[in-house]
Design an enzyme around this catalytic site. Structure first.
Site, PDB file in Angstrom:
ATOM      1  N   ASP A   1      12.528  -6.909  41.295  1.00  0.00           N
ATOM      2  CA  ASP A   1      12.843  -5.856  40.078  1.00  0.00           C
ATOM      3  C   ASP A   1      12.733  -4.619  40.624  1.00  0.00           C
ATOM      4  O   ASP A   1      13.442  -3.501  39.878  1.00  0.00           O
ATOM      5  CB  ASP A   1      12.269  -6.319  38.912  1.00  0.00           C
ATOM      6  CG  ASP A   1      12.510  -7.651  38.172  1.00  0.00           C
ATOM      7  OD1 ASP A   1      13.754  -8.146  38.691  1.00  0.00           O
ATOM      8  OD2 ASP A   1      11.935  -7.951  37.377  1.00  0.00           O
TER       9      ASP A   1
ATOM     10  N   ASN B   1      13.635   0.551  32.398  1.00  0.00           N
ATOM     11  CA  ASN B   1      12.585  -0.330  31.745  1.00  0.00           C
ATOM     12  C   ASN B   1      11.534   0.302  30.777  1.00  0.00           C
ATOM     13  O   ASN B   1      11.606   0.051  29.511  1.00  0.00           O
ATOM     14  CB  ASN B   1      11.776  -0.933  32.920  1.00  0.00           C
ATOM     15  CG  ASN B   1      12.103  -2.356  33.067  1.00  0.00           C
ATOM     16  OD1 ASN B   1      13.093  -2.804  32.877  1.00  0.00           O
ATOM     17  ND2 ASN B   1      11.368  -2.894  34.134  1.00  0.00           N
ATOM     18  N   GLU B   2      10.859   1.435  31.324  1.00  0.00           N
ATOM     19  CA  GLU B   2      10.023   1.976  30.304  1.00  0.00           C
ATOM     20  C   GLU B   2       9.657   3.450  30.761  1.00  0.00           C
ATOM     21  O   GLU B   2       9.677   3.952  32.029  1.00  0.00           O
ATOM     22  CB  GLU B   2       8.661   1.168  30.054  1.00  0.00           C
ATOM     23  CG  GLU B   2       7.812   1.098  31.288  1.00  0.00           C
ATOM     24  CD  GLU B   2       7.967  -0.099  32.196  1.00  0.00           C
ATOM     25  OE1 GLU B   2       8.043   0.247  33.576  1.00  0.00           O
ATOM     26  OE2 GLU B   2       8.411  -1.129  31.756  1.00  0.00           O
TER      27      GLU B   2
ATOM     28  N   ASP C   1      -5.843   3.251  26.175  1.00  0.00           N
ATOM     29  CA  ASP C   1      -5.676   3.521  27.739  1.00  0.00           C
ATOM     30  C   ASP C   1      -4.342   4.292  27.878  1.00  0.00           C
ATOM     31  O   ASP C   1      -4.124   4.963  28.888  1.00  0.00           O
ATOM     32  CB  ASP C   1      -5.842   2.460  28.663  1.00  0.00           C
ATOM     33  CG  ASP C   1      -7.085   1.616  28.693  1.00  0.00           C
ATOM     34  OD1 ASP C   1      -8.307   2.463  28.103  1.00  0.00           O
ATOM     35  OD2 ASP C   1      -7.509   0.811  29.424  1.00  0.00           O
TER      36      ASP C   1
ATOM     37  N   THR D   1      10.552  -7.223  29.044  1.00  0.00           N
ATOM     38  CA  THR D   1      10.148  -8.455  29.626  1.00  0.00           C
ATOM     39  C   THR D   1       9.119  -7.992  30.793  1.00  0.00           C
ATOM     40  O   THR D   1       8.594  -8.478  31.678  1.00  0.00           O
ATOM     41  CB  THR D   1      11.020  -9.156  30.209  1.00  0.00           C
ATOM     42  OG1 THR D   1      12.053  -8.438  30.947  1.00  0.00           O
ATOM     43  CG2 THR D   1      11.885 -10.107  29.188  1.00  0.00           C
ATOM     44  N   GLY D   2       8.769  -6.584  30.784  1.00  0.00           N
ATOM     45  CA  GLY D   2       7.884  -5.910  31.718  1.00  0.00           C
ATOM     46  C   GLY D   2       6.838  -5.680  31.373  1.00  0.00           C
ATOM     47  O   GLY D   2       6.073  -6.274  30.882  1.00  0.00           O
ATOM     48  N   TYR D   3       6.081  -4.450  31.711  1.00  0.00           N
ATOM     49  CA  TYR D   3       4.767  -3.838  31.121  1.00  0.00           C
ATOM     50  C   TYR D   3       4.649  -3.928  29.889  1.00  0.00           C
ATOM     51  O   TYR D   3       3.447  -4.395  29.705  1.00  0.00           O
ATOM     52  CB  TYR D   3       4.781  -2.371  31.770  1.00  0.00           C
ATOM     53  CG  TYR D   3       3.359  -1.960  31.619  1.00  0.00           C
ATOM     54  CD1 TYR D   3       2.281  -2.729  31.602  1.00  0.00           C
ATOM     55  CD2 TYR D   3       3.165  -0.428  31.639  1.00  0.00           C
ATOM     56  CE1 TYR D   3       0.845  -2.084  31.560  1.00  0.00           C
ATOM     57  CE2 TYR D   3       1.868   0.054  31.554  1.00  0.00           C
ATOM     58  CZ  TYR D   3       0.663  -0.457  31.828  1.00  0.00           C
ATOM     59  OH  TYR D   3      -0.459  -0.221  31.570  1.00  0.00           O
TER      60      TYR D   3
ATOM     61  N   LEU E   1       5.584  -6.384  27.759  1.00  0.00           N
ATOM     62  CA  LEU E   1       5.183  -8.010  27.673  1.00  0.00           C
ATOM     63  C   LEU E   1       3.753  -8.070  28.089  1.00  0.00           C
ATOM     64  O   LEU E   1       2.934  -8.854  27.329  1.00  0.00           O
ATOM     65  CB  LEU E   1       6.188  -8.726  28.272  1.00  0.00           C
ATOM     66  CG  LEU E   1       5.972 -10.198  28.149  1.00  0.00           C
ATOM     67  CD1 LEU E   1       6.146 -10.561  26.724  1.00  0.00           C
ATOM     68  CD2 LEU E   1       7.202 -11.001  29.113  1.00  0.00           C
ATOM     69  N   SER E   2       3.183  -7.540  28.954  1.00  0.00           N
ATOM     70  CA  SER E   2       2.055  -7.915  29.572  1.00  0.00           C
ATOM     71  C   SER E   2       0.853  -7.134  28.688  1.00  0.00           C
ATOM     72  O   SER E   2      -0.135  -7.658  28.762  1.00  0.00           O
ATOM     73  CB  SER E   2       1.680  -7.343  31.056  1.00  0.00           C
ATOM     74  OG  SER E   2       1.800  -5.898  31.158  1.00  0.00           O
TER      75      SER E   2
END
Length: 293
Positions: free
Chosen positions: A75, A148-149, A178, A189-191, A193-194
């Protein structure tokens, strides 16, 4: 048909697959353009071409008649590819040489089927929205957009930061955390999501605002329409903070004014007809897999 190939790194174990891919594309009489650094590494690894391909150094010298660009990697490689393609509207197809692969969703073992689908026109082009960053100082000047972001994050201190956030100039919330993520539907579905954000279908016209380790326990991710302009004021004990667009990072100070909005253009991702978003999340997130069975 002219197709371009891009890769930023590959392992010795990938060489046989890359040779197979080149031969497969040439077998279907597709003309090739190859990122120059990638081409030089392929030749050094012993990969052979029937004819010398056209070479490009950056997105600005991609041949104008490029029909499709193969992103070969994970990705992260595909996000790099987005920066090269920019507003050119060249469709991207992601072949996964990495690990998870939400964007580069086609595994090596399916590449023959994927190429055959492309040749016979059995594929769908999905338009994915991007976000655009405006700043009061020059930031990410070559590509101020992300698939993505966008994130704001603490840098030089373990102390949390305060991010005052506004929607179209109206105060939304102060995030003690943070950091803060603004994700596109593709980036859900990237950062995001985590950090506890929801999974959003790529066609949804929205932004996701997700705090990173928030101190306010009543603060949760929120979805807003993507016609909003989201602006920020950052403060904290340290002098410097991090701003990112996908995998690219810049250091900023508290005085920098930042705002995120929907980009004016989209990115075209190629999806063979046998692939779709539901299949991807079932495969990658194991949705619908009941370990009790």
């Amino acid at each position: 048909m002219l197709v371009a190939l891009y890769n930023r790194t590959f392992d010795e174990g990938d060489v046989s697959f890359l040779q197979q891919l080149v031969q497969l594309l040439e077998l279907h009489t597709l003309r090739l353009a190859v990122f120059q650094d990638f081409y030089e590494r392929l030749i050094a690894a012993g990969v052979a071409f029937r004819e010398t391909p056209r070479l490009f150094h950056s997105g600005s010298d991609l041949p104008f008649n490029t029909s499709m660009l193969f992103s070969l990697g994970g990705d992260g490689t595909l996000l790099d590819t987005v920066c090269h393609v920019g507003a050119s509207a060249i469709p991207i197809i992601g072949i996964n040489l990495g690990r998870l692969g939400f964007l580069a969703a086609i595994p090596e073992e399916e590449v023959t089927q994927a190429v055959e689908s492309l040749v016979r026109g059995s594929y769908t082009i999905e338009q994915r929205s991007l976000l655009h960053l405006d700043a009061s100082v020059p930031l990410f000047t070559d590509a101020p957009f992300a698939l993505n972001e966008f994130t704001l994050h603490r840098k030089d201190s373990s102390s949390m930061i305060k991010i005052h956030t506004y929607l179209n100039g109206e105060f939304l919330n102060t995030y003690w955390a943070d950091g803060l993520i603004v994700a596109t539907p593709t980036g859900s579905t990237g950062y995001s999501l985590s950090c506890g954000g929801p999974v959003v279908f790529p066609q949804t016209s929205s932004f996701l605002i997700t705090p990173v380790a928030p101190h306010n326990l009543n603060v949760r991710p929120i979805i807003v329409p993507d016609d909003n302009v989201i602006s920020f004021e950052v403060e904290g004990r340290a002098e410097h903070f991090l701003a990112t667009l996908d995998a690219r990072t810049e250091t900023i100070t508290a005085g920098v004014q930042l705002a995120v909005r929907k980009e004016a253009f989209t990115i075209a991702l190629v999806r063979p007809d046998e692939h779709n978003f539901l299949k991807t999340i079932k495969q990658k997130l194991y949705w619908g897999a009941d370990t009790r069975n």
